[in-house]
Scaffold this active site. Structure first.
Site, PDB file in Angstrom:
ATOM      1  N   GLY A  46       0.833  -1.196   0.000  1.00  0.00           N
ATOM      2  CA  GLY A  46       0.000   0.000   0.000  1.00  0.00           C
ATOM      3  C   GLY A  46       0.865   1.242   0.000  1.00  0.00           C
ATOM      4  O   GLY A  46       2.025   1.206   0.429  1.00  0.00           O
ATOM      5  N   GLN A  51       3.006  10.020   1.419  1.00  0.00           N
ATOM      6  CA  GLN A  51       4.314   9.342   1.472  1.00  0.00           C
ATOM      7  C   GLN A  51       5.218   9.728   0.304  1.00  0.00           C
ATOM      8  O   GLN A  51       6.419   9.475   0.347  1.00  0.00           O
ATOM      9  CB  GLN A  51       4.132   7.825   1.497  1.00  0.00           C
ATOM     10  CG  GLN A  51       3.469   7.314   2.771  1.00  0.00           C
ATOM     11  CD  GLN A  51       3.386   5.809   2.767  1.00  0.00           C
ATOM     12  OE1 GLN A  51       2.440   5.244   2.236  1.00  0.00           O
ATOM     13  NE2 GLN A  51       4.387   5.152   3.323  1.00  0.00           N
ATOM     14  N   CYS A  95       6.060  -0.057   7.251  1.00  0.00           N
ATOM     15  CA  CYS A  95       5.647   1.114   6.485  1.00  0.00           C
ATOM     16  C   CYS A  95       6.838   1.579   5.665  1.00  0.00           C
ATOM     17  O   CYS A  95       7.959   1.640   6.178  1.00  0.00           O
ATOM     18  CB  CYS A  95       5.194   2.214   7.445  1.00  0.00           C
ATOM     19  SG  CYS A  95       4.658   3.712   6.617  1.00  0.00           S
ATOM     20  N   LEU A  96       6.589   1.923   4.401  1.00  0.00           N
ATOM     21  CA  LEU A  96       7.686   2.374   3.537  1.00  0.00           C
ATOM     22  C   LEU A  96       8.303   3.682   4.054  1.00  0.00           C
ATOM     23  O   LEU A  96       9.436   3.993   3.720  1.00  0.00           O
ATOM     24  CB  LEU A  96       7.188   2.556   2.099  1.00  0.00           C
ATOM     25  CG  LEU A  96       6.750   1.256   1.402  1.00  0.00           C
ATOM     26  CD1 LEU A  96       6.085   1.567   0.069  1.00  0.00           C
ATOM     27  CD2 LEU A  96       7.941   0.317   1.209  1.00  0.00           C
ATOM     28  N   HIS A 137      -4.406   1.179   7.565  1.00  0.00           N
ATOM     29  CA  HIS A 137      -3.060   1.764   7.669  1.00  0.00           C
ATOM     30  C   HIS A 137      -2.939   2.951   6.688  1.00  0.00           C
ATOM     31  O   HIS A 137      -2.426   4.016   7.062  1.00  0.00           O
ATOM     32  CB  HIS A 137      -2.034   0.669   7.357  1.00  0.00           C
ATOM     33  CG  HIS A 137      -0.607   1.099   7.330  1.00  0.00           C
ATOM     34  ND1 HIS A 137       0.356   0.556   8.163  1.00  0.00           N
ATOM     35  CD2 HIS A 137       0.052   2.009   6.556  1.00  0.00           C
ATOM     36  CE1 HIS A 137       1.525   1.128   7.900  1.00  0.00           C
ATOM     37  NE2 HIS A 137       1.373   2.005   6.926  1.00  0.00           N
ATOM     38  N   GLU A 138      -3.438   2.774   5.461  1.00  0.00           N
ATOM     39  CA  GLU A 138      -3.306   3.836   4.453  1.00  0.00           C
ATOM     40  C   GLU A 138      -4.214   5.023   4.754  1.00  0.00           C
ATOM     41  O   GLU A 138      -3.818   6.175   4.571  1.00  0.00           O
ATOM     42  CB  GLU A 138      -3.582   3.289   3.050  1.00  0.00           C
ATOM     43  CG  GLU A 138      -2.662   2.153   2.593  1.00  0.00           C
ATOM     44  CD  GLU A 138      -1.185   2.427   2.798  1.00  0.00           C
ATOM     45  OE1 GLU A 138      -0.765   3.600   2.726  1.00  0.00           O
ATOM     46  OE2 GLU A 138      -0.437   1.461   3.046  1.00  0.00           O
ATOM     47  N   HIS A 141      -2.688   7.258   7.184  1.00  0.00           N
ATOM     48  CA  HIS A 141      -1.689   8.168   6.611  1.00  0.00           C
ATOM     49  C   HIS A 141      -2.332   9.495   6.192  1.00  0.00           C
ATOM     50  O   HIS A 141      -1.720  10.557   6.309  1.00  0.00           O
ATOM     51  CB  HIS A 141      -1.038   7.551   5.356  1.00  0.00           C
ATOM     52  CG  HIS A 141       0.169   6.707   5.645  1.00  0.00           C
ATOM     53  ND1 HIS A 141       1.297   7.205   6.245  1.00  0.00           N
ATOM     54  CD2 HIS A 141       0.435   5.406   5.389  1.00  0.00           C
ATOM     55  CE1 HIS A 141       2.204   6.237   6.348  1.00  0.00           C
ATOM     56  NE2 HIS A 141       1.705   5.128   5.844  1.00  0.00           N
TER      57      HIS A 141
HETATM   58 NI    NI Z   1       2.643   3.218   5.722  1.00  0.00          NI
END
Ligand code: NI
Length: 172
Positions: A46, A51, A95-96, A137-138, A141
Site C-alpha cells: 500500500g 508518502q 511502512c515504507l 493503515h493507508e 496516513h
Molecule cells: Ni505506511
C-alpha cells in the site's frame, strides 16, 4: 510513468491532515499510476499520497501480491471507514516511510470503506484479511497517523529518535 521518492519519518508532511480531492484530472490519473508503480517497485502492499510528499486523500493498494502472482491494484480517492467489525485481528505491520521497522498492531478485522474510484464513481467495499489492515493503515496516513502511534509512548519515541538520528547522520 515515473517512480516517486518516498519520504520517511520525521518528515512533517507525514503528520499532515491531507486535503480532499475534488476533480479527477489527467494529472491525478498519472499520479495514481506513478503511485502504483512506486508501490510495486518498493515493494509494498500500500502507498498513500503523503508518502510521496503530496498531502492529498489518495491511496493505492494491492493486498493480493503476497498470496499469488496476479496483480489486483485498488485505487481509492477520499476513502473513509464507514463501519468497523467488533472482531479484531493482529498483523505485523511495516511502512515504507519507516523502513525496516515492524510491529504487531491490532485493528478491527473487517471495515466497510466508502470512496471514489479512479473514474470518480462512488464505491463501497468490505475489506477483510490483509486488505482490511492495509486500508486502515493507508487511511491513517491521510490523517497524519502512523502505525507506530499505536505502540506505547516509550516504544514510539525510541523509533522516532532512531530515525531522527539517522537523518542527521546522512546530512554530514
Ligand atoms: Ni505506511
Amino acid at each position: 510513468m515515473a517512480l516517486k521518492e518516498i519520504i520517511t519519518i520525521p518528515d512533517p508532511v507525514l503528520r499532515e491532515n491531507c486535503t480532499p480531492i475534488e476533480d479527477i484530472t489527467p494529472e491525478l490519473k498519472t499520479l495514481m499510476q506513478d503511485m502504483l508503480e512506486t508501490m510495486y517497485d518498493a515493494p509494498g502492499v500500500g502507498l498513500a499520497a503523503p508518502q510521496i510528499n503530496i498531502p492529498i486523500r489518495l491511496i493505492v493498494m494491492d493486498a493480493a501480491q503476497k498470496e499469488d502472482e496476479e496483480k489486483d491494484p485498488i485505487i481509492m480517492i477520499n476513502p473513509v471507514v464507514l463501519s468497523s467489525s467488533d472482531e479484531r485481528s493482529v498483523y505485523e505491520e511495516g511502512c515504507l516511510s519507516i523502513p525496516e521497522y515492524f510491529a504487531e498492531i491490532e485493528r478491527p478485522a473487517i471495515v466497510k470503506v466508502g470512496y471514489r474510484d479512479e473514474n470518480g464513481d462512488s464505491q463501497e467495499k468490505d475489506c477483510a484479511g490483509l486488505l482490511g489492515t492495509v486500508v486502515q493503515h493507508e487511511i491513517d496516513h491521510l490523517n497524519g497517523v502512523l502505525f507506530i502511534d499505536y505502540l506505547s509512548k516509550l516504544r514510539r519515541d525510541r523509533v522516532i529518535k532512531k530515525f531522527a538520528k539517522a537523518k542527521k547522520a546522512t546530512i554530514i
